[in-house]
Scaffold this motif. Sequence first.
Motif, mmCIF file in Angstrom:
data_model
loop_
_atom_site.group_PDB
_atom_site.id
_atom_site.type_symbol
_atom_site.label_atom_id
_atom_site.label_comp_id
_atom_site.label_asym_id
_atom_site.label_seq_id
_atom_site.Cartn_x
_atom_site.Cartn_y
_atom_site.Cartn_z
ATOM 1 N N PRO A 115 0.825 -1.216 0.000
ATOM 2 C CA PRO A 115 0.000 0.000 0.000
ATOM 3 C C PRO A 115 0.856 1.262 0.000
ATOM 4 O O PRO A 115 1.954 1.292 0.570
ATOM 5 C CB PRO A 115 -0.799 -0.123 1.308
ATOM 6 C CG PRO A 115 -0.796 -1.592 1.630
ATOM 7 C CD PRO A 115 0.515 -2.110 1.114
ATOM 8 N N GLY A 116 0.338 2.299 -0.640
ATOM 9 C CA GLY A 116 1.084 3.536 -0.750
ATOM 10 C C GLY A 116 1.429 4.146 0.598
ATOM 11 O O GLY A 116 2.525 4.692 0.781
ATOM 12 N N LEU A 117 0.508 4.065 1.569
ATOM 13 C CA LEU A 117 0.762 4.625 2.889
ATOM 14 C C LEU A 117 1.923 3.916 3.578
ATOM 15 O O LEU A 117 2.757 4.549 4.239
ATOM 16 C CB LEU A 117 -0.491 4.527 3.759
ATOM 17 C CG LEU A 117 -0.382 5.099 5.178
ATOM 18 C CD1 LEU A 117 -0.023 6.580 5.123
ATOM 19 C CD2 LEU A 117 -1.690 4.888 5.948
ATOM 20 N N VAL A 118 2.007 2.593 3.390
ATOM 21 C CA VAL A 118 3.102 1.828 3.984
ATOM 22 C C VAL A 118 4.430 2.259 3.365
ATOM 23 O O VAL A 118 5.443 2.401 4.071
ATOM 24 C CB VAL A 118 2.872 0.319 3.788
ATOM 25 C CG1 VAL A 118 4.079 -0.481 4.269
ATOM 26 C CG2 VAL A 118 1.621 -0.132 4.517
ATOM 27 N N ARG A 119 4.432 2.491 2.055
ATOM 28 C CA ARG A 119 5.659 2.937 1.390
ATOM 29 C C ARG A 119 6.118 4.298 1.925
ATOM 30 O O ARG A 119 7.306 4.518 2.157
ATOM 31 C CB ARG A 119 5.434 3.023 -0.122
ATOM 32 C CG ARG A 119 5.228 1.667 -0.798
ATOM 33 C CD ARG A 119 5.065 1.829 -2.308
ATOM 34 N NE ARG A 119 4.768 0.572 -2.956
ATOM 35 C CZ ARG A 119 5.699 -0.293 -3.357
ATOM 36 N NH1 ARG A 119 6.986 -0.006 -3.173
ATOM 37 N NH2 ARG A 119 5.356 -1.424 -3.948
ATOM 38 N N VAL A 120 5.160 5.220 2.110
ATOM 39 C CA VAL A 120 5.506 6.552 2.611
ATOM 40 C C VAL A 120 6.083 6.465 4.020
ATOM 41 O O VAL A 120 7.095 7.100 4.346
ATOM 42 C CB VAL A 120 4.275 7.475 2.587
ATOM 43 C CG1 VAL A 120 4.574 8.793 3.287
ATOM 44 C CG2 VAL A 120 3.829 7.737 1.155
ATOM 45 N N LEU A 125 10.674 6.577 7.892
ATOM 46 C CA LEU A 125 11.335 5.925 9.018
ATOM 47 C C LEU A 125 12.743 5.455 8.661
ATOM 48 O O LEU A 125 13.662 5.522 9.486
ATOM 49 C CB LEU A 125 10.491 4.742 9.514
ATOM 50 C CG LEU A 125 9.137 5.088 10.124
ATOM 51 C CD1 LEU A 125 8.402 3.824 10.543
ATOM 52 C CD2 LEU A 125 9.304 6.024 11.313
ATOM 53 N N SER A 126 12.912 4.962 7.434
ATOM 54 C CA SER A 126 14.229 4.470 7.014
ATOM 55 C C SER A 126 15.134 5.579 6.479
ATOM 56 O O SER A 126 16.317 5.336 6.206
ATOM 57 C CB SER A 126 14.057 3.397 5.931
ATOM 58 O OG SER A 126 13.504 3.957 4.750
ATOM 59 N N LEU A 127 14.556 6.779 6.298
ATOM 60 C CA LEU A 127 15.260 7.936 5.728
ATOM 61 C C LEU A 127 15.641 7.732 4.267
ATOM 62 O O LEU A 127 16.356 8.557 3.691
ATOM 63 C CB LEU A 127 16.521 8.275 6.541
ATOM 64 C CG LEU A 127 16.303 8.642 8.012
ATOM 65 C CD1 LEU A 127 17.632 8.965 8.681
ATOM 66 C CD2 LEU A 127 15.341 9.808 8.160
ATOM 67 N N GLN A 128 15.168 6.639 3.654
ATOM 68 C CA GLN A 128 15.479 6.400 2.247
ATOM 69 C C GLN A 128 14.796 7.419 1.337
ATOM 70 O O GLN A 128 15.279 7.703 0.246
ATOM 71 C CB GLN A 128 15.058 4.979 1.859
ATOM 72 C CG GLN A 128 15.870 3.892 2.542
ATOM 73 C CD GLN A 128 15.384 2.499 2.195
ATOM 74 O OE1 GLN A 128 14.360 2.320 1.530
ATOM 75 N NE2 GLN A 128 16.111 1.488 2.660
#
Length: 216
Positions: A115-120, A125-128
């Motif tokens: 899901p898009g929200l999970v990607r955001v 969180l990962s700073l990627q």
Amino acid sequence: MVLREAAVSKSSYKSVFYAKSWYHYVAAIVFTMLALFAAVLGPLFLFDIVKRADGKPGTEAGIALSIMAVPMCLIALLGWFNVYARRKPLLRICEEGLEVNVIGASSLDDVPLIPGLVRVVWLILSLQGFKKQIGWIPWELFRSVEVAGLPMMRSLVIEATIAYPNLRSDNLTAQIGNNIAYRDAEFQDPLEVIASAILKFYSDLHARNTLRSLHD
């Protein structure tokens, strides 16, 4: 330099391709406004400066708004970073090869059905999501380019050895990756136009000599 610029202007193929940024502007502005709304009203309710409509303390609302302000600020910050990072070309075709601008690449990019929200959330969180990397693809390390994927989910896939800008052709220790894929929504130009331009300059040495250098 003047002669080179004149030659490029006469070419029927573009060599510089920019990213779409309007939807990043919209997202950044919307979440900035939400963050300001929550950051201002939260403390006002929390310290009983502003009360609920029924006159009772709004402590719960103040806590909720103050907590909401944190993720809203982070999403707004990610949006403004994406706007700034896309001021430079996303892809340049140069005399010595291709220059690619890799913005916010994530370890979840190749994982389907996320899901898009999970990607955001993962990008933050990962700073990627706040990383920007310029890569060079020398022509001798370029293999292929194609437009792949289903309609509405197409990507420009470049198969090549991608290296850091300080790479020399005989040194592969600074390798970034072996391919890169750009989604259709990322470019201002159609993907077919970009792929055709890459193949045109790859196969035409004379046309490549009219382009700017990677070092420009």
